[in-house]
Design a protein around this motif. Structure first.
Motif, PDB file in Angstrom:
ATOM      1  N   HIS A   1      21.557  31.090   6.488  1.00 57.75           N
ATOM      2  CA  HIS A   1      20.312  30.391   5.736  1.00 57.75           C
ATOM      3  C   HIS A   1      20.710  29.766   4.595  1.00 57.75           C
ATOM      4  N   ASP A   2      19.969  28.609   4.118  1.00 60.87           N
ATOM      5  CA  ASP A   2      20.292  27.855   3.041  1.00 60.87           C
ATOM      6  C   ASP A   2      19.652  28.939   1.878  1.00 60.87           C
ATOM      7  N   PRO A   3      20.023  29.105   0.902  1.00 60.49           N
ATOM      8  CA  PRO A   3      19.331  30.051  -0.107  1.00 60.49           C
ATOM      9  C   PRO A   3      18.264  29.340  -0.943  1.00 60.49           C
ATOM     10  N   LEU A   4      18.184  28.074  -1.105  1.00 56.71           N
ATOM     11  CA  LEU A   4      17.404  27.230  -1.693  1.00 56.71           C
ATOM     12  C   LEU A   4      15.907  27.215  -0.989  1.00 56.71           C
ATOM     13  N   THR A   5      16.001  26.932   0.094  1.00 54.70           N
ATOM     14  CA  THR A   5      14.725  26.430   1.236  1.00 54.70           C
ATOM     15  C   THR A   5      14.482  27.573   2.203  1.00 54.70           C
ATOM     16  N   GLY A   6      15.477  28.597   2.271  1.00 51.01           N
ATOM     17  CA  GLY A   6      15.543  29.654   3.539  1.00 51.01           C
ATOM     18  C   GLY A   6      15.688  29.026   4.814  1.00 51.01           C
ATOM     19  N   LEU A   7      15.787  28.003   4.959  1.00 58.40           N
ATOM     20  CA  LEU A   7      16.228  27.084   6.365  1.00 58.40           C
ATOM     21  C   LEU A   7      17.399  27.648   6.724  1.00 58.40           C
ATOM     22  N   ALA A   8      17.700  27.224   7.905  1.00 56.16           N
ATOM     23  CA  ALA A   8      19.134  27.549   8.499  1.00 56.16           C
ATOM     24  C   ALA A   8      20.046  26.706   8.016  1.00 56.16           C
ATOM     25  N   ASN A   9      21.130  27.016   7.914  1.00 57.75           N
ATOM     26  CA  ASN A   9      22.268  25.932   7.114  1.00 57.75           C
ATOM     27  C   ASN A   9      23.028  25.524   8.287  1.00 57.75           C
ATOM     28  N   ARG A  10      24.114  24.648   7.855  1.00 55.69           N
ATOM     29  CA  ARG A  10      24.710  23.883   8.786  1.00 55.69           C
ATOM     30  C   ARG A  10      25.441  24.732   9.843  1.00 55.69           C
ATOM     31  N   ARG A  11      25.995  26.082   9.446  1.00 56.60           N
ATOM     32  CA  ARG A  11      26.746  26.920  10.239  1.00 56.60           C
ATOM     33  C   ARG A  11      25.602  27.302  11.400  1.00 56.60           C
ATOM     34  N   GLU A  12      24.744  27.828  11.082  1.00 52.97           N
ATOM     35  CA  GLU A  12      23.522  28.270  12.140  1.00 52.97           C
ATOM     36  C   GLU A  12      23.095  27.125  12.953  1.00 52.97           C
ATOM     37  N   LEU A  13      23.118  25.911  12.452  1.00 52.54           N
ATOM     38  CA  LEU A  13      22.516  24.748  13.353  1.00 52.54           C
ATOM     39  C   LEU A  13      23.723  24.628  14.470  1.00 52.54           C
ATOM     40  N   TYR A  14      25.008  24.489  13.912  1.00 51.30           N
ATOM     41  CA  TYR A  14      26.064  24.407  14.767  1.00 51.30           C
ATOM     42  C   TYR A  14      26.191  25.480  15.801  1.00 51.30           C
ATOM     43  N   GLU A  15      26.096  26.723  15.586  1.00 51.03           N
ATOM     44  CA  GLU A  15      26.044  27.614  16.322  1.00 51.03           C
ATOM     45  C   GLU A  15      24.815  27.628  17.367  1.00 51.03           C
ATOM     46  N   ARG A  16      23.766  27.581  16.928  1.00 52.91           N
ATOM     47  CA  ARG A  16      22.443  27.230  17.912  1.00 52.91           C
ATOM     48  C   ARG A  16      22.740  26.220  19.006  1.00 52.91           C
ATOM     49  N   ALA A  17      23.401  25.029  18.250  1.00 55.49           N
ATOM     50  CA  ALA A  17      23.449  23.823  19.187  1.00 55.49           C
ATOM     51  C   ALA A  17      24.559  24.128  20.163  1.00 55.49           C
ATOM     52  N   GLY A  18      25.489  24.876  19.674  1.00 51.29           N
ATOM     53  CA  GLY A  18      26.637  25.352  20.578  1.00 51.29           C
ATOM     54  C   GLY A  18      26.265  26.017  21.776  1.00 51.29           C
TER      55      GLY A  18
ATOM     56  N   ALA B   1      12.916  20.274 -10.634  1.00 49.52           N
ATOM     57  CA  ALA B   1      11.712  19.640 -10.146  1.00 49.52           C
ATOM     58  C   ALA B   1      12.478  19.178  -8.765  1.00 49.52           C
ATOM     59  N   GLY B   2      13.899  18.635  -8.631  1.00 49.34           N
ATOM     60  CA  GLY B   2      14.320  18.485  -7.318  1.00 49.34           C
ATOM     61  C   GLY B   2      14.378  19.495  -6.260  1.00 49.34           C
ATOM     62  N   ASP B   3      14.405  20.673  -7.015  1.00 49.38           N
ATOM     63  CA  ASP B   3      14.534  21.732  -5.915  1.00 49.38           C
ATOM     64  C   ASP B   3      13.192  22.142  -5.482  1.00 49.38           C
ATOM     65  N   ALA B   4      12.196  22.077  -6.231  1.00 55.25           N
ATOM     66  CA  ALA B   4      10.674  22.330  -5.870  1.00 55.25           C
ATOM     67  C   ALA B   4      10.526  21.049  -4.901  1.00 55.25           C
ATOM     68  N   VAL B   5      10.792  19.907  -4.825  1.00 60.12           N
ATOM     69  CA  VAL B   5      10.564  19.057  -3.932  1.00 60.12           C
ATOM     70  C   VAL B   5      11.353  19.371  -2.449  1.00 60.12           C
ATOM     71  N   LEU B   6      12.605  19.832  -2.282  1.00 62.54           N
ATOM     72  CA  LEU B   6      13.216  19.988  -1.505  1.00 62.54           C
ATOM     73  C   LEU B   6      12.724  21.570  -0.685  1.00 62.54           C
ATOM     74  N   ARG B   7      12.202  22.256  -1.405  1.00 60.84           N
ATOM     75  CA  ARG B   7      11.558  23.607  -0.642  1.00 60.84           C
ATOM     76  C   ARG B   7      10.276  23.116  -0.286  1.00 60.84           C
ATOM     77  N   GLU B   8       9.343  22.078  -0.630  1.00 57.13           N
ATOM     78  CA  GLU B   8       8.234  21.666  -0.122  1.00 57.13           C
ATOM     79  C   GLU B   8       8.327  20.974   0.982  1.00 57.13           C
ATOM     80  N   VAL B   9       9.548  20.085   1.152  1.00 54.84           N
ATOM     81  CA  VAL B   9       9.785  19.406   2.229  1.00 54.84           C
ATOM     82  C   VAL B   9      10.370  20.127   3.178  1.00 54.84           C
ATOM     83  N   ALA B  10      10.990  21.382   2.896  1.00 53.17           N
ATOM     84  CA  ALA B  10      11.573  22.228   3.820  1.00 53.17           C
ATOM     85  C   ALA B  10      10.316  23.099   4.318  1.00 53.17           C
ATOM     86  N   ARG B  11       9.426  23.389   3.714  1.00 52.61           N
ATOM     87  CA  ARG B  11       8.265  24.262   4.419  1.00 52.61           C
ATOM     88  C   ARG B  11       7.390  23.251   5.283  1.00 52.61           C
TER      89      ARG B  11
END
Length: 843
Positions: free
Chosen positions: A385-402, A435-445
Motif C-alpha cells: 500500500h501507498d503510505p500517503l493515501t492508503g491505496l494499493a501501490n504499484r506492486r500490489e496492482l501488478y500482483e492483482r492484475a497478474g 497541501a499537495g499531499d492533502a489533495v492527493l489524499r482527497e483524490v484517493a478517497r
C-alpha cells in the motif's frame, strides 16, 4: 440479576429440596425403628457400652480421607464399622441414637453450617436405621455375653448402608458441584470399592473374634488396627490423587502451549477450575496492550471482556499473582472461588504456583506471537500500500492484475484505467507539499469511494493513479465506469482555506491477449497521453494510434542479439573549458549500429529498451565502454572524467549502485572520474525513489550532473532532493543567448545559483564563437557542442586531444585569455566536498 446469580439461586433451591427429602426419610425411618422397639420391647443397654459406641462413632466419622469437590470436602469414613459392631452387642434403637448423637457432636465440633449439619445427621440416622432393619429382618439378636456370629448379616447390612448412603449423598453433591450423579458415582470407583472391602474386612474380623470366644477387651485393640488401616488407605488414596493431579497439571500446561491468547485464557480458566475443584475461576489480565477479564467453570467460559464490563463478584477464597519467574513482570491475577472457606494443602499450593508460572509463560508467548503477527501483517500491508493515501501501490496492482491474467476466468472483461492529474505541480509549487499531499489524499478517497466492488484503486507514484477494472460485462462499460470515477474529481477540494479544482486525464486499456501486465500498463499509458494531447477526459487505447508500432516491436525482439553482438557502441563528445579551450571531460553518447536501420540514437530505441526488460544489459554495456575509454585516456596522459547518461529505471534497481562500484573496481577507474547525467525533467516522486541510489553513489565518490537544467518546473526542489555536482544548461537557452534577453537572464541566474551552491555549470549545444564569448561573459566556464567537436569514438577523441590546437595538446579551441593577463589555474579533482573538477568562475 445476572445469569450467574440466577443459577446460584436455582442451585440453592434444589439443594434445600434434596436435603429436605433426606431429612424426611430419616425421620420416617427413625419413627419406624421407635415403633418397632415399642411393639417388641428390647432389653436395657449397658451404659458403658453406649458411651464406647458413641465415642467410636465420633472418632470413626472423623477419620476421613478428604477429597475436595468444589467448596466441599468428601471422602471415605469408618462410620459404618462402629455401627455394625455395636449392632452385634446392643439393641438397634440405641445404636441409631448413638450414631445420631455422635454425628451431631462432630458437626458442632467442626462448626459446620446448619444445612450441612442437618444433612449429615439425617444421613447418619438413615444409614444406621438401614443396618438395624437388616439385622431385624435376618433375626440377629444382640448380646454382650454371647455375641452372635453375624458375618452374613454384617455383609448385607454394610452393603445396604453403602447403597442408602450414596442414594442420599450423590444427588446432593452433584447439585452442589454442578456435576452429574453418574460422574460422581463412577469417579475413583476402584478406590471406593477397595475402601469398602477394607472396612468390611475389619468389621468381619472383629465380629468373628467376638463371636468365637473373644473377650470384649479385644475391642480396645481394634481402634489401633483401624487407625493403621486408615493411614494405609489414606496414603494410598493421596498418592494416587497426587499422581492423577500431576497428570491433569501436565495436560493443562500442554493445552496452554498455544499461540492464540484467547485460547490460552479460556483453557486456563476451565483447567484451573478442574484442577483445584473451584466453583469459578477468574483471570484478570493486565498487559501493555490490553486489560481483560476471563471467568469460567470447568465446563465453560462465562465471561470474556473488559474489567469495566464485568459484574462485581464476592471476594475469591484463593488469589494468586501472575508474575514471571524473575518477578519483573506482573501480568495480572488468578482468582479461585469455592463458595466457602478453603485451605489449600502444601501440595496444592505448589501445584498452583506451577500452574500460574505456566500460565504466565503461555500469556507472554501468545502476546509475543500476536505482536509478531501484527508486525508481519503491518509489513505486508505497508509493502502493498501507498503510505500517503492508503491505496494499493504499484506492486500490489501488478500482483492483482497478474492473478487475473493467470486465472483465465470467463467472468468478464479486465481493463486498466490510468489517471494522471493535470498541472498538479502548480499546487506543490504554490501551496507547498503539505497541501499537495492533502489533495492527493482527497483524490484517493474519492476514487476509492467511486470504485465498484472488486476493482482495485492504486497510486503509482506522484500524481499518477490506476484502477484495475474487473468483471466487466462488456468492453464499453470500461469507458462508462472510467468517466464516472473521473467525474468525482470535478468537485473542488478545500485546502488551507482555498478551493482547488482538480483536473485529470485517464487512459483505458483492455486486457491484451499477450504481453501481460506490462503490456496492459503500456497501452493505458499511451491512451492517457492521447487524452492529454486531445484535451479529453478519457481515451481508450487504439492500436492504430500506438506509436510503438510494428517497427518498435521488431526492435524489441532484436535487443538480445544487439547486446550479444555488441551493436551498441559509445561515442564521446568532449566538454571544454570555454576560456582556455582545453578538454576537461567527455560525455558518453550511445548509438545502436543496426544492420538494417543504420545508426539509431537513444531517442529512437531507449524507450523500447526500458520496456523490454533489457535495460540493465544495455546500461552495463555503455558503462563498460565508457570506463574503458577513461582508462585508455588516463594511460595516455589525459585524466578526464567521463559522463554517462543514466535512466531513472536503472536507479530503481537496488543492485545498481553495487554494480557500478564493481565495474569501477574492475576497470581501476577512481569513482570521482565517473559522472552520471540525470534529466532534470524527472518528477519529484521519481526523485524520491531514486534519491537513495544517488546518495549511495555520491558517498562512494561518483558525481551527478543534472541534464537539461532549466526545462523542468521545479529546479530548486530537484536540487534539494539529490546530491548534484554539475548543472548542464539546456541547448534551448544556449541557442538564444545572443538574441534573447530572457535566455541570457536564465543563464546568468543559473550561474549565480551554481556559484552559491558550489556547483559547476556546463553549456550544452555551443555552436559558434559568438555563443562561446557570450557564455564566457555571463560566467559560464565550460561547454560542449559542434563548435569544439562532434561525438566520436574514444580512440579518435584521444588522437584529437593529442594533436591539439596551435601546438597545445588537449586544447580544441584557441584561448580567450590574453597570455600576459591571466595566470592559468591547474585542473584539480574534487576535494572533500565531492564537487566537480571543472574550472571555477574567474575572480
Amino acid at each position: 440479576m445476572t445469569g450467574t446469580d440466577s443459577d446460584d439461586n436455582a442451585t440453592d433451591r434444589r439443594l434445600r429440596l434434596l436435603v429436605g427429602l433426606v431429612v424426611v426419610a430419616a425421620l420416617v425411618v427413625a419413627l419406624g425403628v421407635i415403633a418397632h422397639a415399642y411393639v417388641w420391647p428390647t432389653p436395657a443397654p449397658d451404659v458403658a457400652m453406649l458411651f464406647v459406641t458413641l465415642a467410636a462413632v465420633l472418632v470413626a466419622n472423623h477419620m476421613r480421607v478428604y477429597v475436595r469437590i468444589k467448596s466441599s470436602q468428601d471422602g471415605t469414613t469408618w462410620g459404618e464399622v462402629p455401627v455394625l459392631i455395636a449392632l452385634v452387642l446392643l439393641p438397634g434403637p440405641w445404636v441409631v441414637l448413638c450414631a445420631a448423637v455422635g454425628m451431631t457432636l462432630r458437626m458442632i465440633a467442626t462448626r459446620k453450617s446448619p444445612q450441612k449439619a442437618i444433612f449429615a445427621v439425617a444421613k447418619e440416622v438413615l444409614t444406621a436405621s438401614t443396618a438395624v432393619a437388616v439385622f431385624w429382618a435376618l433375626d440377629v439378636r444382640p448380646s454382650l455375653t454371647d455375641p452372635p456370629a453375624a458375618l452374613i448379616p454384617v455383609i448385607v447390612a454394610m452393603t445396604a448402608m453403602a447403597i442408602v448412603d450414596h442414594a442420599a449423598y450423590l444427588p446432593v453433591m452433584a447439585t452442589a458441584s454442578h456435576s452429574t450423579v453418574r460422574r460422581l458415582a463412577t469417579q475413583d470407583l476402584d478406590m471406593k470399592l477397595a475402601a469398602y472391602l477394607v472396612r468390611l474386612l475389619a468389621t468381619l474380623l472383629v465380629v468373628a473374634v467376638l463371636a468365637f470366644g473373644g473377650s470384649l477387651l479385644l475391642l480396645l485393640i481394634f481402634p489401633l488396627v483401624v487407625f493403621c488401616m486408615h493411614l494405609w488407605q489414606s496414603r494410598r488414596i493421596r498418592t494416587r490423587e497426587e499422581r492423577e493431579s500431576w497428570q491433569r497439571l501436565a495436560e493443562a500446561t500442554d493445552e496452554l502451549n498455544a499461540v492464540d491468547l484467547t485460547h490460552v485464557l479460556h483453557s486456563a480458566a476451565s483447567r484451573a477450575a478442574l484442577l483445584f475443584s473451584a466453583v469459578e475461576t477468574e483471570i484478570d489480565l493486565v498487559t501493555d496492550s490490553a486489560e481483560r477479564t476471563v471467568r469460567g467453570t470447568s465446563q465453560r467460559v462465562t465471561f470474556d471482556g473488559s474489567r469495566a464490563g464485568a459484574t462485581e463478584l464476592p471476594p475469591a477464597e484463593i488469589t494468586a499473582e501472575l508474575v514471571t519467574h524473575d518477578g519483573r513482570l506482573h501480568m495480572g491475577v488468578l482468582r479461585l472461588r469455592f463458595g466457602g472457606p478453603v485451605k489449600l494443602t502444601e501440595f496444592e499450593q505448589y501445584k498452583l504456583r506451577t500452574f500460574t508460572s505456566a500460565l504466565c509463560t503461555a500469556i507472554r508467548n501468545a502476546t509475543a506471537y500476536a505482536e509478531l503477527q501484527r508486525l508481519n501483517e503491518q509489513n505486508a500491508y505497508d509493502a502493498a500500500h501507498d503510505p500517503l493515501t492508503g491505496l494499493a501501490n504499484r506492486r500490489e496492482l501488478y500482483e492483482r492484475a497478474g492473478e487475473h491474467f493467470q486465472s483465465h476466468t470467463d467472468e468478464g472483461v479486465v481493463a486498466l484505467l490510468l489517471i494522471d492529474l493535470n498541472h498538479f505541480k502548480e499546487v506543490n509549487d504554490t501551496l507547498g507539499h503539505a497541501a499537495g499531499d492533502a489533495v492527493l489524499r482527497e483524490v484517493a478517497r474519492r476514487l476509492a469511494d467511486a470504485a465498484a466492488p472488486g476493482d482495485l484503486v492504486a497510486r503509482l507514484g506522484g500524481d499518477e493513479f490506476a484502477v484495475l477494472l474487473v468483471d466487466l460485462p462488456t468492453p464499453a462499460l470500461a469507458t462508462h465506469r472510467a468517466k464516472s470515477m473521473l467525474s468525482t474529481l470535478e468537485r473542488s477540494v478545500a485546502v488551507e482555506g482555498m478551493q482547488i479544482t482538480v483536473e485529470a486525464a485517464g487512459g483505458i486499456a483492455l486486457a491484451a491477449g499477450s504481453g501481460g501486465v506490462n503490456e496492459l500498463m503500456r497501452r493505458a499509458d499511451i491512451a492517457m497521453y492521447q487524452a492529454k494531447r486531445a484535451g479529453q477526459q478519457t481515451a481508450t487505447y487504439a492500436h492504430s494510434q500506438d506509436t510503438a508500432d510494428v517497427s518498435r516491436l521488431a526492435l524489441g525482439s532484436e535487443l538480445h542479439r544487439a547486446v550479444a553482438e555488441r551493436e551498441f557502441v559509445v561515442d564521446f563528445q568532449p566538454i571544454v573549458d570555454l576560456g582556455s579551450g582545453e578538454v576537461v571531460s567527455a560525455e558518453a553518447l550511445a548509438r545502436w549500429h543496426h544492420p538494417e536501420h543504420g545508426s539509431l540514437t537513444p531517442m529512437e530505441f531507449l524507450q523500447t529498451i526500458e520496456r523490454s526488460g533489457r535495460l540493465q544489459d544495455f546500461a552495463d554495456a555503455v558503462l563498460d565502454q565508457a570506463l574503458a575509454a577513461s582508462d585508455q585516456w588516463r594511460e595516455a596522459g589525459f585524466d578526464l572524467p567521463v559522463a554517462v547518461n543514466v535512466s531513472p529505471r536503472s536507479l530503481l534497481d537496488p543492485r545498481f549502485p553495487e554494480t557500478v562500484l564493481s565495474r569501477l573496481g574492475r576497470h581501476e577507474v577512481p569513482a570521482d572520474r565517473l559522472i552520471f547525467e540525470l534529466a532534470e525533467t524527472l518528477t519529484l516522486s521519481q526523485l524520491d525513489v531514486v534519491g537513495r541510489a544517488l546518495t549511495e553513489l555520491s558517498e562512494a565518490g561518483v558525481r551527478l550532473a543534472l541534464d537539461d537544467f532549466g526545462t523542468g518546473v521545479t529546479p530548486l526542489s530537484v536540487l534539494s532532493h539529490i546530491p548534484v555536482h554539475q548543472l548542464k544548461i539546456d541547448r534551448e537557452f544556449i541557442g538564444a543567448v545572443q538574441t534573447s534577453s530572457e535566455a541570457s537572464a536564465v543563464i546568468r541566474s543559473t550561474v549565480d545559483l551554481a556559484r552559491s551552491l558550489h556547483l559547476s555549470v556546463i553549456a550544452d549545444g555551443v555552436e559558434s564563437e559568438p555563443q562561446r564569448h557570450a557564455l564566457w561573459s555571463l560566467g559560464c566556464v565550460a561547454g560542449q557542442g559542434h563548435l569544439f567537436a562532434r561525438p566520436m569514438s574514444a580512440a579518435r577523441l584521444l588522437a584529437t586531444m593529442q594533436r591539439g590546437t596551435a601546438g597545445r595538446p588537449g586544447a580544441l579551441a584557441p584561448s580567450l585569455h590574453d597570455g600576459g593577463a591571466v595566470v592559468r589555474m591547474s585542473r584539480r579533482r574534487s576535494g572533500g566536498s565531492g564537487r566537480s573538477a571543472l574550472p571555477h568562475l574567474p575572480a
